[in-house]
Enzyme design. Structure first.
Site: not given
Ligand code: UT7
Length: 332
Positions: A116, A256, A286
């Site tokens: 990225c 970004h 993204n």
């Molecule tokens: O460009 C390269 C660099 N990349 C980035 O900068 C991306 C960085 N990361 C992110 O943007 C975020 O971490 C994500 C968008 C990928 C995920 O968001 P998050 O707030 O970190 O979610 P999480 O992984 O902590 O998950 C929170 C909850 C989990 O459920 P429980 O365990 O709390 O019950 C996940 O299973 O949300 C759940 N979850 C989803 N629910 C609905 C994870 N993905 C999804 C989804 N839809 N797509």
């Protein structure tokens, strides 16, 4: 002697027609519009459909858009750089094909690959060549077909990424406008958290790698998020301090577009208002190397000659950084 700086003098873009909405993703994986919008800010993204179309398909169209708008003869271009994380092929440069297809027959060309941060780093490369006086017109294209490496059954990644391309032209400037400073960083200990494990020299393609889905993007979202917030905010703050810029001096933050929460956190750290922050993640998701040039395209009409822009990015590697640039033209 008047100092030569490297300024952006034209922009262009290409976005595939197909729109993948949150509603359609709801039919593919266990997710919902409310979760995606609140956690990422993304409403839809573009997907390049059609057999045999790679990243160059979009890079060529973004470059042609720039050439048409600026009325520049492609034969005048000295160098074409394609910043990408998804080259058409492993061992034949995407930039070489792109340069030939757009008629840049006097240019040499190469790909610049750094996840990225590809476009941010390539801005530094292009500017250094211009400042040295060696080349006069450098076409820098950021293009990625992320859909080629996304597992559309993995809700942790498929909701984030989209396809697209943006192009900018760098030319010498003697009015003191253009790229002024940069802080560029890497930390290889981060590579386990965001990667495509197979298909490279370390783990070549095999039946096993395909079966185990090793050609798809793997992301430990939480860890990447944590690093992205702290590192992007840190370099943004540092580049302001280094150039004695106050928050009022900054006209735009062009960060970004990986997650709106990361962009908001960076803006908060340096106390910028919403109207100083470029945002288009809601439309494209993204797009990796294309996010920064797509921002410039979408905001081109609002940019004024002399505007101070801080660019910032964070991505796989880990790789990240910030660049301070002043805008060089008014759009008619
Ligand atoms: O460009 C390269 C660099 N990349 C980035 O900068 C991306 C960085 N990361 C992110 O943007 C975020 O971490 C994500 C968008 C990928 C995920 O968001 P998050 O707030 O970190 O979610 P999480 O992984 O902590 O998950 C929170 C909850 C989990 O459920 P429980 O365990 O709390 O019950 C996940 O299973 O949300 C759940 N979850 C989803 N629910 C609905 C994870 N993905 C999804 C989804 N839809 N797509």
């Amino acid at each position: 002697m008047i100092k030569t700086t490297a300024a952006i003098t034209a922009v262009g873009k290409y976005l595939p027609k197909y729109i993948l909405t949150n509603a359609e993703l709801e039919t593919m994986v266990d997710t919902n519009d409310e979760w995606i919008v609140s956690r990422t800010g993304i409403k839809e993204r573009r997907i390049l459909k059609g057999k045999g179309k790679g990243t160059s398909y979009m890079a060529i169209r973004a470059a042609k858009d720039l050439l048409n708008k600026s009325k520049i003869d492609p034969k005048e271009i000295d160098l074409v750089i394609v910043a990408t994380a998804t080259p058409d092929m492993q061992a034949a440069s995407t930039a070489a094909y792109t340069a030939t297809e757009i008629g840049a027959t006097n240019a040499f060309s190469f790909d610049q690959i750094s996840a990225c941060s590809s476009f941010l780093y390539a801005m530094s490369t292009a500017s250094s060549y211009i400042e040295s006086g060696r080349y006069k017109k450098i076409l820098l294209i950021g293009a990625d077909k992320n859909s080629s490496m996304i597992d559309y059954t993995d809700r942790a990644t498929c909701i984030i990424f989209g396809d697209g391309a943006g192009a900018v032209l760098f030319e010498p400037n003697t009015e003191g406008l253009g790229l002024h400073d940069e802080i560029l960083k890497t930390d290889g200990s981060g590579r386990e958290f965001l990667q495509v494990a197979a298909g490279g020299s370390q783990l070549p393609a095999s039946l096993e790698t395909v079966k185990n889905k090793k050609h798809f993007v793997f992301q430990d979202g939480k860890t990447v998020f944590k690093y992205a917030v702290s590192k992007m905010a840190e370099v943004t703050e540092q580049i302001l301090e280094k150039n004695q810029l106050s928050k009022e001096d900054v006209d735009w933050l062009a960060a970004h577009q990986a997650n709106k929460r990361i962009i908001d956190a960076t803006a908060r750290r340096v106390k910028l208002n919403e109207n100083q922050v470029m945002i288009n993640i809601q439309k494209y998701g993204n797009t990796t190397s294309a996010t920064l040039p797509l921002l410039l395209n979408d905001y081109e009409k609002e940019l004024k000659k002399g505007d101070k822009i801080i660019f910032a990015a964070f991505g796989g590697g880990f790789s990240w950084g910030a660049i301070y640039l002043t805008w060089a033209y008014n759009t008619k």
